[in-house]
Design a protein around this motif. Sequence first.
Motif, short mmCIF file in Angstrom:
data_model
loop_
_atom_site.label_atom_id
_atom_site.label_comp_id
_atom_site.label_asym_id
_atom_site.label_seq_id
_atom_site.Cartn_x
_atom_site.Cartn_y
_atom_site.Cartn_z
N MET A 1 0.82 -1.19 0.00
CA MET A 1 0.00 0.00 0.00
C MET A 1 0.87 1.26 0.00
N LYS A 2 1.98 1.23 0.72
CA LYS A 2 2.86 2.37 0.77
C LYS A 2 3.39 2.72 -0.61
N ARG A 3 3.74 1.71 -1.38
CA ARG A 3 4.31 1.93 -2.70
C ARG A 3 3.30 2.60 -3.63
N SER A 4 2.02 2.18 -3.60
CA SER A 4 1.04 2.80 -4.48
C SER A 4 0.76 4.23 -4.06
N THR A 5 0.77 4.53 -2.77
CA THR A 5 0.58 5.90 -2.30
C THR A 5 1.76 6.77 -2.75
N LYS A 6 2.96 6.22 -2.64
CA LYS A 6 4.14 6.95 -3.08
C LYS A 6 4.08 7.20 -4.58
N TRP A 7 3.70 6.21 -5.34
CA TRP A 7 3.63 6.37 -6.79
C TRP A 7 2.58 7.41 -7.16
N MET A 8 1.46 7.45 -6.43
CA MET A 8 0.44 8.46 -6.69
C MET A 8 1.01 9.85 -6.42
N SER B 1 13.30 13.95 0.50
CA SER B 1 13.75 13.47 1.79
C SER B 1 14.04 11.99 1.61
N TYR B 2 15.27 11.59 1.94
CA TYR B 2 15.67 10.20 1.77
C TYR B 2 16.71 9.83 2.81
N ASP B 3 16.43 8.80 3.56
CA ASP B 3 17.39 8.24 4.52
C ASP B 3 17.99 9.32 5.43
N GLY B 4 17.12 10.20 5.93
CA GLY B 4 17.56 11.25 6.84
C GLY B 4 18.28 12.41 6.17
N GLN B 5 18.29 12.44 4.86
CA GLN B 5 18.97 13.50 4.13
C GLN B 5 17.96 14.34 3.36
N ASN B 6 18.32 15.57 3.11
CA ASN B 6 17.54 16.45 2.25
C ASN B 6 18.33 16.62 0.96
N LEU B 7 17.80 16.09 -0.12
CA LEU B 7 18.51 16.05 -1.39
C LEU B 7 17.72 16.81 -2.45
N THR C 1 11.02 5.26 -7.83
CA THR C 1 10.02 4.20 -7.75
C THR C 1 10.31 3.12 -6.72
N GLU C 2 11.58 2.92 -6.37
CA GLU C 2 11.92 1.80 -5.50
C GLU C 2 12.41 2.18 -4.10
N LYS C 3 12.82 3.39 -3.90
CA LYS C 3 13.39 3.80 -2.62
C LYS C 3 12.35 4.48 -1.76
N GLU C 4 12.58 4.45 -0.46
CA GLU C 4 11.69 5.10 0.51
C GLU C 4 12.05 6.58 0.59
N MET C 5 11.59 7.32 -0.38
CA MET C 5 11.84 8.76 -0.42
C MET C 5 10.52 9.49 -0.54
N SER C 6 10.56 10.80 -0.32
CA SER C 6 9.37 11.61 -0.54
C SER C 6 9.79 12.96 -1.10
N ILE C 7 8.92 13.54 -1.90
CA ILE C 7 9.18 14.87 -2.43
C ILE C 7 8.84 15.87 -1.34
#
Length: 151
Positions: free
Chosen positions: A1-8, A40-46, A69-75
């Motif tokens: 479910m997390k992956r589809s929310t991220k993709w959306m 935001s990825y792995d505690g970093q702001n990129l 698409t594959e990493k736990e990141m967010s815009i």
Amino acid sequence: MKRSTKWMSISAIAASLAITPVYATTVDAADVSIENLSFSYDGQNLYKSYNDFSRALITKNGGMYKFVTEKEMSIQAIGLADDTYVSYTKFAKKVITTDKDPMTILDELSQDPESTVPENEVSNYKEITGFDPEGNPYTDEPVVPEVTDIY
């Protein structure tokens, strides 16, 4: 479910800005130009350029595509040409709740201090300079081992 929310979420920015060509992300009336996206990825702001992000989604190929698409990141934010970063969450909410075009929304939000990222936070953003084969970003030039002898 997390992956589809991220993709959306990822698709939302691409879709909301789809009316504007990737290489010409300006609106005459507003003079808004999207330069990059902050993640935001792995505690970093990129951050990475909007063109690289768009190209990755179009081609569905490369390290940026794997990262998105594959990493736990967010815009986190949308970086504009004038070095202003607009909160992605506030932008997405406005796109959903108004019928204004996305570039006009970005222009309006860029003028609102509550919708922009403070400069002291932006100064801590690190540019993504590349990706390893698994899509993990790096922020410095990759170290290439030096070959001293070949047997």
